[in-house]
Design a protein around this motif. Structure first.
Motif, short mmCIF file in Angstrom:
data_model
loop_
_atom_site.label_atom_id
_atom_site.label_comp_id
_atom_site.label_asym_id
_atom_site.label_seq_id
_atom_site.Cartn_x
_atom_site.Cartn_y
_atom_site.Cartn_z
N ARG A 158 0.83 -1.22 0.00
CA ARG A 158 0.00 0.00 0.00
C ARG A 158 0.86 1.26 0.00
N GLN A 159 1.90 1.27 0.83
CA GLN A 159 2.78 2.44 0.89
C GLN A 159 3.50 2.66 -0.44
N CYS A 185 2.36 1.79 -3.37
CA CYS A 185 1.35 2.33 -4.29
C CYS A 185 1.13 3.83 -4.08
N LYS A 186 1.10 4.26 -2.82
CA LYS A 186 0.95 5.68 -2.52
C LYS A 186 2.13 6.49 -3.08
N GLU A 192 1.69 6.77 -6.81
CA GLU A 192 0.64 7.74 -7.16
C GLU A 192 1.16 9.17 -7.00
#
Length: 64
Positions: free
Chosen positions: A54-55, A57-58, A61
């Protein structure tokens, strides 16, 4: 606590490196997937991998 020697305005990891990290984390989750369930240790390890994914992916982005 160790001092941070990287200025806030410094660029992060190159996009290609983030892509590699993302792929490695996704493969780790896929490789450890089991329909029969997991031990407590395995659940915890997979939780850390999902969090790292998740990190990542952030970060990806933010670079887009």
């Amino acid at each position: 606590m160790m001092p941070n020697h990287v200025p806030a305005a410094a660029p992060g990891l190159p996009a290609a490196r983030l892509d590699v990290i993302h792929d490695c984390l996704a493969l780790a989750l896929d490789a450890t997937e089991r329909p029969a369930g997991y031990t407590r240790t395995e659940r915890e390890a997979r939780s850390y991998i999902r969090s790292a994914l998740r990190q990542t992916c952030k970060l990806m982005e933010a670079r887009a």
